[in-house]
Motif scaffolding. Structure first.
Motif, mmCIF file in Angstrom:
data_model
loop_
_atom_site.group_PDB
_atom_site.id
_atom_site.type_symbol
_atom_site.label_atom_id
_atom_site.label_comp_id
_atom_site.label_asym_id
_atom_site.label_seq_id
_atom_site.Cartn_x
_atom_site.Cartn_y
_atom_site.Cartn_z
ATOM 1 N N ARG A 55 2.294 1.209 -3.759
ATOM 2 C CA ARG A 55 1.386 1.295 -4.907
ATOM 3 C C ARG A 55 0.085 2.022 -4.602
ATOM 4 N NH1 ARG A 55 -0.535 -2.963 -7.510
ATOM 5 N NH2 ARG A 55 -0.574 -4.345 -5.695
ATOM 6 N N GLY A 56 -0.121 2.440 -3.360
ATOM 7 C CA GLY A 56 -1.259 3.285 -3.015
ATOM 8 C C GLY A 56 -2.603 2.683 -3.377
ATOM 9 N N ASP A 57 -3.438 3.504 -4.025
ATOM 10 C CA ASP A 57 -4.793 3.079 -4.378
ATOM 11 C C ASP A 57 -4.827 1.740 -5.111
ATOM 12 O OD1 ASP A 57 -5.992 5.286 -3.234
ATOM 13 O OD2 ASP A 57 -6.055 6.440 -5.105
ATOM 14 N N VAL A 114 0.845 -1.206 0.000
ATOM 15 C CA VAL A 114 0.000 0.000 0.000
ATOM 16 C C VAL A 114 0.877 1.252 0.000
ATOM 17 C CG1 VAL A 114 -1.722 1.318 1.274
ATOM 18 C CG2 VAL A 114 -1.950 -1.170 1.101
ATOM 19 N N ARG A 115 1.971 1.172 0.740
ATOM 20 C CA ARG A 115 2.878 2.309 0.805
ATOM 21 C C ARG A 115 3.455 2.598 -0.582
ATOM 22 N NH1 ARG A 115 7.231 3.162 5.681
ATOM 23 N NH2 ARG A 115 7.467 5.391 5.306
ATOM 24 N N THR A 134 -2.788 7.546 0.487
ATOM 25 C CA THR A 134 -2.724 7.155 -0.929
ATOM 26 C C THR A 134 -3.164 8.395 -1.711
ATOM 27 O OG1 THR A 134 -5.040 6.476 -1.149
ATOM 28 C CG2 THR A 134 -3.488 4.810 -0.296
ATOM 29 N N ALA A 153 -3.412 2.447 4.523
ATOM 30 C CA ALA A 153 -3.898 3.641 3.825
ATOM 31 C C ALA A 153 -4.027 4.814 4.800
ATOM 32 C CB ALA A 153 -5.237 3.349 3.146
ATOM 33 N N GLN A 170 -4.673 -3.498 4.964
ATOM 34 C CA GLN A 170 -4.563 -2.517 3.878
ATOM 35 C C GLN A 170 -5.232 -1.188 4.243
ATOM 36 O OE1 GLN A 170 -6.041 -5.483 3.721
ATOM 37 N NE2 GLN A 170 -8.002 -5.448 2.638
#
Lengths: 436, 436
Positions: free
Chosen positions: A43-45, A40-41, A199, A194, A190
Motif C-alpha cells: 500500500r506504499g504511502d 508498506v510494500r 513508495t 519504505a 515501516q
C-alpha cells in the motif's frame, strides 16, 4: 564489581561465563515486522501514513512525509552557536579521516597477456536510519552520513521518526551538515520498508545503515538481500587496560561512559594492580552519584561490569583478543607496543589522554563499531560500506590461448560442458561435440 | 527466447517484470535447521556423528571426522596430471590477483596533533563450506580458500560432505593446493553449526564462507552474529552485450554457460541487431543439442532467458545498471569505453575473446560474485572478506585540549554526562558536577 584473577583457579570458567553472558533480550517481533513490511510494500504511502499516525501519533500526508528545506533551515537556526560549531568541527574531522579510506582501483597486464583489474564504485542511494526519542544522537547522523557522501553516494536518504511531531533541531542540523539529500519523518519497520521497497513518494535505496530498536533491527534483517544492510549493533562495550599509574577517577568515568548508554552495556577493566582496582571502584561510586543517567549506568556496572586482575600486563593482549571489545583503551606508558600485540578490537584509544568518548564525537574515526565479540570478524562503518567492487578481465586471442586450456580442463572435470565449450570454441577447438 | 525491445510500447512493464522475476523457490527449512543447530551446540560430536549417519549414510567417529593427511595425499595422487596441472595453474593465477587486494594501513598526525590510523588484520579462523554431490566444484575450493590464506588466516577449515563415503579427489587436491589446514567429512546445517559453535573435535571459526543448499544457507543466516558469513549466493546470471559482428555460436555458448548451472539461472542478451539475435537463437538450438546438461540449460533459457533489442548500444549501460548482473560480457570493439559507462556489475568480461567461463577458473579474479541485483551494493569475494579493520586514536594533553571541548559540547547536547566528563576531567574541568 565482580572480580576475576587471571591464572587463579576457576578463572577460565568465570572468564568463559563473562564472554558468554547474554546481554540482549531478543524480542521476537519477526511476525509483526513481516506484516508491516508487507503492508508498506503493498500500500506504499498509505501504509506509511497509517503507521505514522498509530506509532508516532502524527498526521502526515504524502505531501508532508518529507521534511522540507525551510523546516530544516529553521530547526538548524535554533541550535545554539556552541553546539553548531562543535558539530561543524566534528564533521570536518570525520570527513578528513574517512577521506583516507577511499580505496584504489587497479588494472594490470600479467605475464600471460591477460588484463585484469578491480574497480570501486559507490552505491547509488543509501538510507540512514536515525532513531527518535532519547537515542536521537546527532553524532550518529554524522558518523553514518558522512562516509556515504565521501564514497560518492548520490542520494543520502535519512529517515527519523518525530513522535508527536517533535523534531530534534540538532539532528536536522547534523543531517544538513552531513549532506543528507532527503529527510523523511518516518521511523520503525515501516521506514525500513519504505527505504527498501520504495513508495510513490520515497524512491528505494540500495543500502540501509544506522541503529534502531528491535523492530528496526528485525526489519533490516528481513529486507537484507533486497538491499544491503550494515551490521546489527548490540549494546556498547568498553575494555580499559590500565596500570596503577592512572588517575582512578579518569578510568572510572571512562567505564561509566559506556555503562550510561544502556543497562545491557558492558564495562571491563584489566589491571595488574589490585590497589588501583580498589581505587577505581571507590571512584566509580563517587562518579556514579554525579551522573544524570546514574541508574542506567549503575545497573550496567552491577550486571555486566568486571575487573580482571592480571599478574603482568603482558598477559592482557591474549585476554583482550578473546573479549574482542568494541572499544579498547590502553592507559599505559608504552601503549603503542601493547597495541601491536592486540588483534581483535573495533577501535583502540591509546595512552592516558585518549578517553573513548573522544572517538564518539570528534577524533574523526567512526563510532559505529562491532559489538558482541564481532570485532573478530567485522569492522567499524567506513567509506567501503557504501562502495562495491567490479572485477575486470580482458583476454585477447593470444592470452586466451595461453590460459584457456586449463579452464577447459577444469570445466570438463566439473562436468560443465558449455563452460568448457565457451572457451574452446574461441580456441578453434570443438570439445563439446566429443562430450555430447 | 522472450524478446523485449527498449523504447517500444510495453517495454517498461516487461523489463520491470524481468527484473522482478522470482527465480528461487525459498524452501522454509528454518525450523528444521534451528533444531540441528541446537543439537550440535548441545551434543557436539555426538550430534555430528548422528546427522552424518542419517543424511550421508556414513559411519564416522570423533576420530574419523577429520580427513587425514594420508587420505588427502592418496586422493590427490589419483587426479590425472592434466587436471592437477590445470588446478595448479588456476591457483597460481588466483593468488597473483588476490595478492593485489591486500589493503594498506594508515597512520597520521593531523593539524590538531591527534594521531589517527586504521590497521587491518586477518580473521583467525575461517570455515569453508564445500558442497558434496554434483555441485562439488574444485574451482570453488580455490576461490574461497586462497583469499583466506592470502589475508593471513591461520586456520582454514574446510567441511565437505561425503555421501556414502565418496570423496571427490579433485576437491581434496584443490584443498591441499589452496592451503586448507583442516578438512572434515561433514556437511549440511550440522557442519555450519560445528564451525560456528565448535565441538570437542572441531574448534570454532570466526567466519564461514562458501555455497550450499537451502539448509546450509538457512544455517548460515542463523549463526550470523556468532560468526561472520559471506553473502547468500543465488542462481547464476550472465548478461551479454553484443553487436552484430560476433560469431553467434560464441555468444550462444556463453549464454548457455550460465544456463547449464541451474534451471533458475538467467541468461540475457542485449544487442542492437535483430538479425544477429535471430542467429544467436538458431545457434542456441544447435549448441543445446550437444550439451551434456542440455535439459537444465534449456529449462533455464525457456524460463528466464531474454533478448533485449536496443536501437543503439549506447542505450545499453542504463539497462545493464538496472539489471546489475553477476557476470557481464561486453562483446563489442570499444569495450573499454562501454565498460566506463557501467556502474553495477559483479564482474566485467571485456571484448570478444573473454568468455565468462575464463573467470570461473583461471583468469585470477574471484568467481564468487553478487547475484540477484545485489551488485548494486555488494562485491565479489575478496581478501577483505577475511580481514577486519581496527581504528586507532591517540591524543596527548595538547591535542585533547584542542579537540576536547567540541566533544564535551556534543556529549552534553546528547545528555550523556559520563561521555562529557571523561573528556572534561582530563581538561581539568569538572562540568559533570554542574550538570548533576
Amino acid at each position: 564489581m565482580r572480580r576475576l584473577h587471571a591464572g587463579r583457579p576457576g578463572f577460565e570458567a568465570d572468564f568463559a561465563a563473562l564472554l558468554g553472558e547474554k546481554r540482549e533480550s531478543a524480542e521476537d517481533v519477526d511476525q509483526t515486522v513481516r506484516g508491516i513490511l508487507a503492508a508498506v510494500r503493498e500500500r506504499g504511502d498509505a501504509a506509511l501514513i497509517d503507521y505514522t499516525k498509530r506509532f508516532d501519533r502524527l498526521d502526515v500526508t504524502a505531501g508532508t512525509l518529507a521534511i522540507g528545506a525551510d523546516e530544516i533551515a529553521e530547526a538548524a537556526a535554533r541550535v545554539p552557536a556552541a553546539q553548531r560549531d562543535a558539530l561543524a568541527r566534528a564533521a570536518e574531522r570525520i570527513e578528513a579521516y574517512h577521506s583516507r579510506q577511499l580505496p584504489q582501483d587497479f588494472r594490470f597486464v600479467d605475464a600471460d597477456g591477460v588484463s585484469l583489474g578491480q574497480r570501486w564504485s559507490a552505491v547509488a542511494a543509501a538510507g540512514i536510519y536515525v532513531p527518535g526519542g532519547t537515542a536521537a544522537y546527532p553524532s550518529s547522523v554524522l558518523m553514518n552520513a558522512i562516509p556515504a557522501r565521501i564514497a560518492g553516494v548520490e542520494r543520502v536518504v535519512m529517515v527519523v521518526p518525530t513522535p508527536d511531531g517533535r523534531l530534534n533541531p540538532l539532528v536536522l542540523a547534523a543531517a544538513q551538515l552531513a549532506g543528507a539529500t532527503e529527510i523523511y519523518r518516518i521511523g520503525g519497520a515501516q521506514a525500513v520498508a519504505a527505504l527498501a521497497y520504495g513508495t510513490a513518494t520515497i524512491a528505494p535505496v540500495d543500502k540501509i545503515v544506522g541503529p534502531g530498536n528491535a523492530w528496526v533491527a528485525a526489519a533490516k534483517r528481513q529486507v537484507f538481500g533486497t538491499v544491503g544492510i550494515d551490521m546489527i549493533a548490540g549494546p556498547s562495550e568498553i575494555l580499559v587496560v590500565a596500570d596503577g599509574q592512572n588517575d582512578p577517577a579518569w578510568i572510572a568515568v571512562d567505564l561509566l561512559s559506556q555503562a550510561e548508554h544502556d543497562s545491557a552495556a558492558q564495562s571491563i577493566l584489566i589491571t595488574d594492580d589490585a590497589g588501583f582496582a580498589d581505587r577505581v571502584e571507590a571512584a566509580l561510586a563517587r562518579e556514579l552519584a554525579m551522573l544524570p543517567r546514574r541508574e542506567i549506568a549503575a545497573d550496567s556496572i552491577a550486571r555486566h561490569g568486571a575487573i580482571i586482575l592480571v599478574d603482568d600486563l603482558a598477559d592482557a593482549p591474549a585476554l583482550v583478543d578473546r573479549i574482542a571489545p568494541e572499544h579498547l583503551e590502553l592507559a599505559v606508558d608504552d601503549c603503542e607496543a601493547l597495541a601491536e600485540r592486540i588483534r581483535h578490537a573495533g577501535a583502540i584509544f591509546l595512552g592516558r589522554h585518549t578517553p573513548e568518548a573522544i572517538g564518539d564525537y570528534v577524533a574523526g574515526s567512526n563510532h559505529v563499531l562491532p559489538t558482541a565479540r564481532s570485532a573478530r570478524f567485522s569492522s567499524g562503518l567506513s567509506v567501503l560500506d557504501f562502495m562495491k567492487r567490479t572485477s575486470i578481465v580482458r583476454c585477447d586471442p593470444a592470452s586466451l590461448a595461453a590460459i584457456g586450456p586449463a579452464a577447459v580442463a577444469l570445466a570438463e572435470a566439473e562436468g560443465l560442458g558449455a563452460h568448457a565449450r565457451s572457451v574452446a570454441i574461441r580456441l578453434n577447438d570443438r570439445p563439446a561435440e566429443k562430450t555430447a
